[in-house]
Structure formats: structure tokens, C-alpha cells
Design an enzyme around this catalytic site. Structure first.
Site, short mmCIF file in Angstrom:
data_model
loop_
_atom_site.label_atom_id
_atom_site.label_comp_id
_atom_site.label_asym_id
_atom_site.label_seq_id
_atom_site.Cartn_x
_atom_site.Cartn_y
_atom_site.Cartn_z
CB SER A 201 -8.12 -6.42 -7.13
OG SER A 201 -8.00 -7.91 -7.19
CE LYS A 202 -3.99 -4.29 -0.03
NZ LYS A 202 -4.79 -5.92 0.67
#
Ligand code: GLU
Length: 571
Positions: A264-265
Site C-alpha cells: 500500500s501507499k
């Protein structure tokens, strides 16, 4: 075979870039549709008005098209002369924000039958009740307070415009879901509460819109990640209340990175934070974009995330390669779409046997839901990179040159400018030989460009790597410089007779080494440092050829002048 074709859909929320896991979902939907002669549809789930954006929608469509996931139904989009989408089946529009009437009709039906009802609690009241439940270590469930208000009074308050949500009255029986991958999943009634199906802003919730759309758009197979499994019982209950079909469900394994964490970011922020801590970076590396106190706060708080472009600027400033998470990240890092689709096809699916490398036609011909796995998939970035390198090495030379050229235009603008500049020594016509130099051994297109960067700077702009200079030129009382001076004489003579080609230069270098009884490396490395600033470059013939005689001589002279300048400063 049934007479109507299978319909799969990929239904991204346009709230950011296309995540690599989303691309895997889209790929499986595409492959299943193609395998069964069905249709692949794209629907944009933009009911979260605050977080959705048109630029994100366009970006996602672009990424899907770039990956080669041509969709039959959905928003229209064109890339490289190919067009995608359209409304051949007449089930559009394909943006949920344009379908509100359809949802409202269905909601009215449920309200009329008593299967749904208006509730007037404010968001603050709901949050307080939720916090209370957390304190009691209980799962929050809506207490159906609104149902205690007489139905006609509820209707009157709604008609008077009082802010409200519409909740679904969940049935009292357990619900069972058949999943093609995971088998039967049973949910007891106490695990679900009366969830919201229309928000106060008048937009349907994800759960509701998805159910209405999958019915009205004729979706037969819902393939999505296991993170959605928790939603499926709700969807099945809504289908039953609305008298809809239940499509086939296939939930695909979750994807984790090589550390076992979600991709994920957040992972990108984490990588940058760890890097800064390990290297003791105490001052903001990009003070104009990230103030010192914001940098300190971000470093301390693991939950904080920087804006994507700020994070990238920070990574660049400290020399960190951020882990790729979205399709856009992988594209900009120089991965090829064929490799990405091949690689992500293996995340939770395999064709059987030892086959690991295949193209989209193969995938479409082999893809069966029965081979989707149940266990989490691991995303091994190192393996992806080696797939990419292998693919590049095996590409047809002209294809590689074309892709490299397009990549330069997109990501290495200064190369692009120079190739178009007729006064620069390399031009469009040289692209074939430029690409040939780096095709072997380049892992990514970025890698290829970086290995070529020496050829795109001017002699005056070369930066010399300190260590390389010390080791190859300065050591032993400047032995390397001595070699360079001798070579310059020989190269000048060759150039004067018009013969300083890569091959001739290389031969001259070899005979010099033999004559003087010096190891070839001790001749080639000083020259390499003079020409490129470092000890890594393509083969000597190719390096000389790419630069051309004048540039080779100019660089050798400049290097010797710098030595002279530093010697006079030192003395
Ligand atoms: N809009 C949802 C998402 O982006 C789609 C989920 C689904 O496939 O039903 O996760």
C-alpha cells in the site's frame, strides 16, 4: 453453453492510482471473460464524491488500456490507436454517479415493502454509540431506534427534508454464500446490523450500488479480492430482498509484499521513514516542500502519510528507490506491461505444470476459476525484476528500441529533447544502435536509460565519481592520467586519419596495453572514467561509438585539464 455470454466486471473507485492488486483483479476478470467468450466490463464506482476524481478515473482507464486489458463495455477510452469500451449492450452509463435514479427506484421499493427504512441519527450520535461499543469491547450494531418511530411519522420527516440515511433491515436468518474458490461461507444474523444503503448526501453506499448495478448490468461472475468477502453476505441479502439473481462469486487471495505486509501507499511511506532513520537524516531533505516540523512529525508518526509527489521528491533527494505499489509506479520504474500481466497472473493462479512465462493469449486460453488458490500470494519484486530483464533481453531489437524511445519521451525528457535537437550528436536515426547497446543486461527501461545517461550529457557536465577518479586515475602518482595522456595522443592520430571508430579505438587500447605490458583493465578503466565519469559503462567499442570521435577526444582532454587544475591548486 448458455445462450447469454458471461459478463465480468472490474469496478474501481476512482480515488487514486490503480493498485497492482486491482490490476490483478481486472486481469482475472478479463481472462475469465476471454476464456469463456464472455464480456469484460468496467464500471467506475464514484459514489464517494469527496474522494473521487476525474483525473483518477482517466488514470485508471489509461493503466488498464496500457496493460492490454481491453474492455468491451464501459467508459470509452482510446490508447495507441485502439479504442475500448462503449455501450453495445445498452446497460450504461458506467459511472455510478450517473445512475442515481436507478438506485433511488430500488431504494423506494425496499422502503415501501418495509425492507428498508429512514433513520435520523446524526453522524455524531452514531460515532458516540460506536465509541461506546468499542469501550464495552463489543461489535457495534445499530439499535434500530428509528424503527420505534411510527412509519407515517418517518415518512413525514423525510418529506419535510430532514437529513436522514436509509438503512437496510437485515433479515433474521443466517445467510450462506457459495464461493467458487472458498466454498460455502455462512454468516449468522447477529454478525450483521442494519447497514446504511443511502447516505445523507443522497448517494447510495457501495454495498447498494454494487448490487443494483451487477443485476442491471447483467454481471454473471464477480471476481474480486478476499478483502471484499466480508461484504458478500450483505450483497446476497440485498439481492434476495430485491428479487435479483445471485451471480457466481470467486474471491481471490490477498497479495502481500515480501515482508508479509500489505502492499500500500503506507508501505512507501514506511520505506522512506526507515531509510531516513537509518541514515540519520535529521533535516528535511526538501525544505521548500516539506517543512522541518512536518518532516519531524512524519518521521515520528508511523501512521502519517505524505502526498505522493512530496514523498517521491523526498525519496529522490535522499537517493532512495521507493517500493512500487501502483501500476503507474511500475510503469515509471520501467517495467513492461506484458511482464506485469504475466507476473500478476501468477499471484493466486497458475496454469499448472512448470510454465511460468506466458502471454495474454496463453492466459486467456488457460484461465479457469478452478485454479485460483486460497492462500495469500506473495509479491516478490526481485522476481518481477528478473522477469522484466529476461523479457527485455528477448525482445525483437526494433520493438525494444521503439519502447525505449517512447519511455524516454515520457520519463527522461532531457533525452527526448536532445534526440530531437539536430545539433546534438545523437538523433532519432541513432535510436536503433543506442538501444542495442543497453538491451542486453538492462533490468528495466529506467536501468537502460541510466546506463545511457553518459551519452546524453555534454563533456562539460560530466560529474566524476570521486572514488573512481582516485582509484583509476590518481592512484600510484597519477598512473591513470599518464595512461590517458598516451591514449589521447594515439586517439588523436586515429581521429586525424578519420579512423577513431569504436573498434579501432578498442584495438589501439589493446595494443597499448600489450606494448606497455599493462593489464587491459588498467588501461580501459582510466579511459572509462574520463569518458563517463564512472567505471560502469557499456563495452568500450560501444561507448566510443556512441560518443563519436570528437566527443571522445573532448572528454579525454577535459579530464586531463581538470587534473592539471587540481594539481596547480594542490601545489
Ligand atoms: N469499488 C470497489 C473497490 O474498488 C469494488 C468492489 C467490488 O468488486 O465489488 O474495491
Amino acid at each position: 453453453m448458455s445462450s447469454t455470454p458471461n459478463v465480468t466486471r472490474f469496478a474501481p473507485s476512482p480515488t487514486g492510482h490503480l493498485h497492482i492488486g486491482g490490476a490483478r483483479t481486472a486481469l482475472f476478470c478479463w481472462a475469465f471473460a476471454r476464456h469463456t467468450g464472455g464480456r469484460f466490463m468496467i464500471r467506475l464506482e464514484d459514489t464517494d464524491v469527496a474522494r473521487s476524481s476525474e483525473s483518477s478515473a482517466v488514470g485508471i482507464l489509461h493503466d488498464l488500456a496500457w496493460l492490454g486489458l481491453d474492455w468491451d463495455d464501459g467508459p470509452e477510452y482510446a490508447l495507441d490507436g485502439k479504442s475500448f469500451g462503449g455501450d453495445e449492450r445498452g446497460v450504461g452509463p458506467y459511472r455510478q454517479s450517473e445512475r442515481l435514479e436507478l438506485y433511488n427506484e430500488a431504494i423506494e421499493r425496499l422502503v415501501e415493502s418495509g425492507a428498508a427504512y429512514a433513520a435520523f441519527e446524526s453522524p455524531e450520535e452514531i460515532s458516540a454509540a460506536r465509541a461506546e461499543a468499542v469501550k464495552r469491547k463489543q461489535q457495534y450494531r445499530y439499535d434500530r431506534a428509528a424503527l420505534k418511530i411510527p412509519a407515517d411519522e418517518r415518512a413525514r420527516r423525510v418529506a419535510a427534508g430532514e437529513p436522514h440515511v436509509i438503512r437496510f433491515r437485515t433479515p433474521d436468518d443466517a445467510v450462506e454464500v457459495e464461493d467458487v474458490v472458498l466454498g460455502t461461507i455462512r454468516i449468522e444474523p447477529e454478525q450483521l446490523d442494519d447497514f446504511v444503503i443511502r447516505k445523507r448526501d443522497g448517494y447510495p453506499t457501495y454495498h447498494f450500488a454494487v448490487v443494483v448495478d451487477d443485476e442491471l448490468m447483467g454481471v454473471t461472475h464477480i471476481l474480486r479480492g478476499q478483502e471484499h468477502l466480508i461484504n458478500t453476505p450483505r450483497h446476497v441479502m440485498l439481492q434476495q430482498a430485491l428479487g435479483y439473481r445471485t451471480p457466481e462469486y470467486a474471491h481471490m487471495p490477498l497479495i502481500f509484499n515480501d515482508k508479509g505486509a500489505k502492499m500500500s501507499k503506507r508501505e512507501r511511506d514506511g520505506a522512506a521513514r526507515d531509510f531516513c532513520k537509518q541514515r540519520g537524516v535529521s533535516e528535511s531533505p526538501i525544505p521548500d516542500r516539506l517543512a522541518q516540523d512536518a518532516f519531524d512529525a512524519w518521521k515520528k508518526d508511523k501512521k502519517q502519510q505524505l502526498e505522493g509527489d512530496v514523498l517521491e521528491a523526498l525519496a529522490e533527494a535522499v537517493g532512495l528507490h521507493l517500493p512500487e505499489v501502483s501500476v503507474d509506479d511500475f510503469r515509471r520504474a520501467g517495467y513492461l506491461p506484458e511482464v506485469i500481466t504475466n507476473f500478476i497472473a501468477l499471484l493466486g493462479w497458475n496454469p499448472g505444470g512448470d510454465v511460468e512465462k506466458f502471454d495474454m493469449d496463453f492466459l486467456a486460453s488457460k484461465f479457469e476459476l478452478g485454479r485460483i488458490g486460497k492462500t495469500n500470494a506473495r509479491f516478490d519484486r526481485t522476481k518481477l525484476m528478473s522477469f522484466n530483464g529476461d523479457f527485455i533481453a528477448e525482445m525483437a531489437a526494433a520493438d525494444f528500441a521503439g519502447r525505449l524511445r517512447a519511455f524516454m519521451a515520457a520519463e527522461f525528457a532531457h533525452f527526448d529533447v536532445r534526440l530531437k535537437d539536430t545539433s546534438f550528436r545523437l538523433g532519432e536515426d541513432d535510436m536503433g544502435r543506442i538501444a542495442a547497446v543497453v538491451q542486453p543486461r538492462s533490468k528495466t527501461l529506467v536501468d537502460a536509460c541510466e546506463r545511457l545517461s553518459f551519452a546524453f550529457v555534454d563533456a562539460a557536465d560530466i560529474t566524476y565519481d570521486d572514488k573512481a577518479v582516485k582509484k583509476n586515475l590518481e592512484k600510484n602518482d597519477g598512473a591513470g592520467y599518464g595512461v590517458l595522456r598516451d591514449l589521447l595522443e594515439r586517439f588523436e592520430a586515429l581521429a586525424a586519419s578519420g579512423g577513431l571508430t569504436g573498434e579501432a579505438g578498442h584495438t589501439a587500447l589493446q595494443s597499448y596495453a600489450e606494448e606497455k605490458d599493462i593489464k587491459l583493465g588498467n588501461v580501459a578503466q582510466p579511459l572509462r572514467v574520463a569518458l563517463t565519469g564512472s567505471t560502469v559503462s557499456p563495452g568500450m567499442d560501444e561507448t566510443l561509438d556512441l560518443l563519436g570521435a570528437d566527443e571522445v577526444l573532448a572528454r579525454m582532454r577535459r579530464c586531463l585539464e581538470l587534473q592539471a587544475a587540481s594539481a596547480s591548486r594542490g601545489s
